[in-house]
Design a protein around this motif. Structure first.
Motif, PDB file in Angstrom:
ATOM      1  N   LYS A  14       0.819  -1.297  -0.015  1.00 15.30           N
ATOM      2  CA  LYS A  14       0.162   0.086   0.072  1.00 15.30           C
ATOM      3  C   LYS A  14       0.887   1.323   0.002  1.00 15.30           C
ATOM      4  CE  LYS A  14      -3.759   2.272   2.579  1.00 15.30           C
ATOM      5  NZ  LYS A  14      -4.496   2.272   3.747  1.00 15.30           N
ATOM      6  N   GLN A  15       1.646   1.362   0.954  1.00 12.59           N
ATOM      7  CA  GLN A  15       3.076   2.478   0.959  1.00 12.59           C
ATOM      8  C   GLN A  15       3.548   2.602  -0.445  1.00 12.59           C
ATOM      9  OE1 GLN A  15       5.105   1.066   4.313  1.00 12.59           O
ATOM     10  NE2 GLN A  15       4.125   2.482   5.878  1.00 12.59           N
ATOM     11  N   ALA A  16       3.860   1.567  -0.878  1.00 12.17           N
ATOM     12  CA  ALA A  16       4.766   1.484  -2.239  1.00 12.17           C
ATOM     13  C   ALA A  16       3.878   2.224  -3.358  1.00 12.17           C
ATOM     14  CB  ALA A  16       5.274   0.028  -2.544  1.00 12.17           C
ATOM     15  N   GLY A  17       2.715   1.506  -3.536  1.00 13.19           N
ATOM     16  CA  GLY A  17       1.620   2.216  -4.564  1.00 13.19           C
ATOM     17  C   GLY A  17       1.488   3.694  -4.208  1.00 13.19           C
ATOM     18  N   GLN A  18       1.087   4.128  -3.074  1.00 11.29           N
ATOM     19  CA  GLN A  18       0.848   5.528  -2.686  1.00 11.29           C
ATOM     20  C   GLN A  18       2.240   6.359  -3.186  1.00 11.29           C
ATOM     21  OE1 GLN A  18      -0.308   5.290   1.363  1.00 11.29           O
ATOM     22  NE2 GLN A  18      -2.483   4.934   0.601  1.00 11.29           N
ATOM     23  N   THR A  50       6.578  -6.992  -5.908  1.00 11.11           N
ATOM     24  CA  THR A  50       6.949  -5.621  -6.589  1.00 11.11           C
ATOM     25  C   THR A  50       5.742  -5.035  -7.096  1.00 11.11           C
ATOM     26  OG1 THR A  50       9.006  -6.510  -7.497  1.00 11.11           O
ATOM     27  CG2 THR A  50       8.092  -4.808  -8.729  1.00 11.11           C
ATOM     28  N   VAL A  51       5.543  -3.514  -7.131  1.00 11.69           N
ATOM     29  CA  VAL A  51       4.690  -2.724  -7.218  1.00 11.69           C
ATOM     30  C   VAL A  51       4.766  -1.661  -8.245  1.00 11.69           C
ATOM     31  CG1 VAL A  51       2.850  -1.083  -6.307  1.00 11.69           C
ATOM     32  CG2 VAL A  51       3.743  -3.104  -5.092  1.00 11.69           C
ATOM     33  N   VAL A  52       4.106  -1.593  -9.139  1.00 11.27           N
ATOM     34  CA  VAL A  52       4.495  -0.725 -10.361  1.00 11.27           C
ATOM     35  C   VAL A  52       3.344   0.046 -10.635  1.00 11.27           C
ATOM     36  CG1 VAL A  52       5.454  -0.469 -12.896  1.00 11.27           C
ATOM     37  CG2 VAL A  52       6.099  -2.597 -11.287  1.00 11.27           C
ATOM     38  N   ARG A  53       3.520   1.318 -10.579  1.00  7.19           N
ATOM     39  CA  ARG A  53       2.206   2.218 -11.441  1.00  7.19           C
ATOM     40  C   ARG A  53       2.928   2.986 -12.473  1.00  7.19           C
ATOM     41  NH1 ARG A  53      -1.242   2.929  -7.019  1.00  7.19           N
ATOM     42  NH2 ARG A  53      -1.519   0.769  -6.177  1.00  7.19           N
ATOM     43  N   ASP A  64      14.273   7.255  -1.852  1.00  2.00           N
ATOM     44  CA  ASP A  64      13.486   6.209  -0.902  1.00  2.00           C
ATOM     45  C   ASP A  64      13.337   4.582  -1.643  1.00  2.00           C
ATOM     46  OD1 ASP A  64      11.809   7.311  -2.984  1.00  2.00           O
ATOM     47  OD2 ASP A  64      10.132   7.841  -1.365  1.00  2.00           O
ATOM     48  N   GLY A  65      14.255   4.664  -2.903  1.00  3.58           N
ATOM     49  CA  GLY A  65      14.390   3.199  -3.271  1.00  3.58           C
ATOM     50  C   GLY A  65      13.425   2.580  -4.514  1.00  3.58           C
ATOM     51  N   LEU A  66      12.384   3.795  -4.904  1.00  2.00           N
ATOM     52  CA  LEU A  66      11.951   3.419  -6.191  1.00  2.00           C
ATOM     53  C   LEU A  66      12.631   3.587  -7.410  1.00  2.00           C
ATOM     54  CD1 LEU A  66       9.836   4.409  -4.040  1.00  2.00           C
ATOM     55  CD2 LEU A  66       7.976   4.211  -5.893  1.00  2.00           C
ATOM     56  N   THR A  67      12.262   2.705  -8.346  1.00  2.25           N
ATOM     57  CA  THR A  67      13.170   2.863  -9.713  1.00  2.25           C
ATOM     58  C   THR A  67      11.745   3.588 -10.675  1.00  2.25           C
ATOM     59  OG1 THR A  67      14.193   0.878  -9.425  1.00  2.25           O
ATOM     60  CG2 THR A  67      13.820   1.679 -11.833  1.00  2.25           C
ATOM     61  N   VAL A  68      12.412   4.630 -11.162  1.00  3.07           N
ATOM     62  CA  VAL A  68      11.549   5.518 -12.151  1.00  3.07           C
ATOM     63  C   VAL A  68      12.155   5.412 -13.743  1.00  3.07           C
ATOM     64  CG1 VAL A  68      10.812   7.045 -10.324  1.00  3.07           C
ATOM     65  CG2 VAL A  68      12.767   7.546 -11.459  1.00  3.07           C
ATOM     66  N   THR A  69      11.326   5.101 -14.570  1.00  2.20           N
ATOM     67  CA  THR A  69      11.613   5.176 -15.917  1.00  2.20           C
ATOM     68  C   THR A  69      10.660   6.123 -16.807  1.00  2.20           C
ATOM     69  OG1 THR A  69      10.218   3.407 -16.398  1.00  2.20           O
ATOM     70  CG2 THR A  69      12.509   2.810 -15.827  1.00  2.20           C
ATOM     71  N   LEU A  70      11.267   6.629 -17.854  1.00  2.00           N
ATOM     72  CA  LEU A  70      10.376   7.228 -18.810  1.00  2.00           C
ATOM     73  C   LEU A  70      10.753   6.743 -20.147  1.00  2.00           C
ATOM     74  CD1 LEU A  70       9.905  11.019 -19.589  1.00  2.00           C
ATOM     75  CD2 LEU A  70      10.553   9.512 -21.474  1.00  2.00           C
ATOM     76  N   ASP A  71      10.010   6.160 -20.777  1.00  2.00           N
ATOM     77  CA  ASP A  71      10.051   5.491 -22.276  1.00  2.00           C
ATOM     78  C   ASP A  71       9.544   6.084 -23.172  1.00  2.00           C
ATOM     79  OD1 ASP A  71      11.678   2.322 -21.714  1.00  2.00           O
ATOM     80  OD2 ASP A  71      10.742   3.001 -20.021  1.00  2.00           O
ATOM     81  N   VAL A  72      10.022   6.097 -24.618  1.00  2.00           N
ATOM     82  CA  VAL A  72       9.369   6.495 -25.694  1.00  2.00           C
ATOM     83  C   VAL A  72       9.129   5.170 -26.509  1.00  2.00           C
ATOM     84  CG1 VAL A  72       9.373   7.381 -27.722  1.00  2.00           C
ATOM     85  CG2 VAL A  72      10.419   8.589 -25.785  1.00  2.00           C
ATOM     86  N   GLY A  73       7.891   4.613 -26.894  1.00  2.00           N
ATOM     87  CA  GLY A  73       7.707   3.276 -27.578  1.00  2.00           C
ATOM     88  C   GLY A  73       7.808   3.556 -28.948  1.00  2.00           C
ATOM     89  N   TYR A  74       7.697   2.631 -29.754  1.00  2.00           N
ATOM     90  CA  TYR A  74       7.890   2.652 -31.036  1.00  2.00           C
ATOM     91  C   TYR A  74       6.618   3.367 -31.964  1.00  2.00           C
ATOM     92  CZ  TYR A  74       4.207  -0.492 -32.995  1.00  2.00           C
ATOM     93  OH  TYR A  74       3.053  -1.207 -33.549  1.00  2.00           O
ATOM     94  N   ARG A 130       6.863   5.318 -15.536  1.00  2.00           N
ATOM     95  CA  ARG A 130       6.705   4.193 -14.423  1.00  2.00           C
ATOM     96  C   ARG A 130       7.359   4.426 -13.269  1.00  2.00           C
ATOM     97  NH1 ARG A 130       6.409   0.427 -18.968  1.00  2.00           N
ATOM     98  NH2 ARG A 130       4.406  -0.523 -19.174  1.00  2.00           N
ATOM     99  N   ALA A 131       6.666   4.065 -12.276  1.00  2.00           N
ATOM    100  CA  ALA A 131       7.561   4.142 -10.788  1.00  2.00           C
ATOM    101  C   ALA A 131       7.128   2.780 -10.143  1.00  2.00           C
ATOM    102  CB  ALA A 131       6.971   5.483  -9.893  1.00  2.00           C
ATOM    103  N   ALA A 132       8.324   2.153  -9.774  1.00  2.00           N
ATOM    104  CA  ALA A 132       8.218   0.749  -9.147  1.00  2.00           C
ATOM    105  C   ALA A 132       8.928   0.707  -7.969  1.00  2.00           C
ATOM    106  CB  ALA A 132       8.551  -0.196  -9.962  1.00  2.00           C
ATOM    107  N   PHE A 133       8.536  -0.133  -6.938  1.00  2.00           N
ATOM    108  CA  PHE A 133       8.958  -0.387  -5.736  1.00  2.00           C
ATOM    109  C   PHE A 133       9.067  -2.123  -5.621  1.00  2.00           C
ATOM    110  CE2 PHE A 133       9.732  -1.674  -1.185  1.00  2.00           C
ATOM    111  CZ  PHE A 133      10.924  -0.567  -1.038  1.00  2.00           C
ATOM    112  N   GLY A 134      10.403  -2.297  -5.652  1.00  2.00           N
ATOM    113  CA  GLY A 134      10.930  -3.878  -5.869  1.00  2.00           C
ATOM    114  C   GLY A 134      10.561  -4.657  -4.411  1.00  2.00           C
ATOM    115  N   CYS A 135       9.773  -5.617  -4.414  1.00  2.00           N
ATOM    116  CA  CYS A 135       9.761  -6.375  -3.048  1.00  2.00           C
ATOM    117  C   CYS A 135       9.128  -5.772  -1.938  1.00  2.00           C
ATOM    118  CB  CYS A 135      10.838  -7.032  -3.002  1.00  2.00           C
ATOM    119  SG  CYS A 135      11.325  -8.215  -4.579  1.00  2.00           S
TER     120      CYS A 135
END
Length: 198
Positions: free
Chosen positions: A41-45, A86-89, A138-148, A155-160
């Protein structure tokens, strides 16, 4: 046209799975014994907060929608459950970002994440499908991607994170009150982001 859109959606779903696999690999390598810093819940928020903050930092503003909220159980190297997930939004940008403006958008987001304390930046400067990835304080991985298809997603994700009940913002795809599938293909035109001028 319908076939083309279906293909794009299928590829977008596949790319989402690939990204999730990258997050999972990063979080599992040698970290099974570490106590999670957050529950699900905390990771998602926290992920939602980071994404909202990132979208506000993009100026001129862009049209966006929530992407699929993904979760995946973590396991040990012996494929045993760990009681963590792992939680990804995500956010899908619906404003058309021209090729001329993509680099500017990526640099704007990168500067903002650095200002917020992010580190460990990985920049993939592909002409057609660039990407940036970083780690927040605080340990989240953030990414910005351009698709084809020129679609931009963040995206922002917290592992485990420690297993717990989850909450989702109103309008989250696949959740009560939200659409079955998120919009992914840019359709909104901006005088600034969609243009080719200086």
């Amino acid at each position: 046209m319908a076939t083309s859109i279906t293909s794009v959606r299928g590829l977008a779903r596949l790319l989402g799975c690939v990204v999730l696999a990258v997050f999972l690999t990063a979080c599992q390598a040698g970290k099974e014994q570490e106590k999670p810093k957050m529950d699900m819940k905390q990771a998602g928020q926290r992920a939602e907060e980071i994404l909202d903050d990132t979208m506000e930092a993009i100026q001129p503003s862009v049209k966006w929608v929530r992407g699929v909220a993904m979760v995946s159980p973590c396991s040990t190297n012996l494929n045993e459950p760990t009681g963590t997930t792992t939680v990804v939004r995500s956010r899908n940008i619906l404003t058309v970002v021209s090729e001329r403006r993509r680099d500017e958008l990526l640099k704007m987001v990168q500067r903002h994440w650095k200002k917020r304390g992010a580190t460990d930046f990985d920049v993939h400067s592909d002409e057609k499908m660039p990407r940036i990835r970083a780690k927040t304080a605080d340990g989240l991985t953030v990414t910005l991607d351009v698709g084809y298809a020129g679609n931009v997603y963040i995206r922002a994700a917290f592992g485990c994170a420690q297993d717990s009940a989850m909450t989702y913002p109103k309008g989250t795809p696949g959740q009560p009150g939200g659409p079955d599938e998120p919009e992914r293909i840019p359709r909104e035109h901006s005088p600034y982001w969609s243009g080719t001028g200086s």
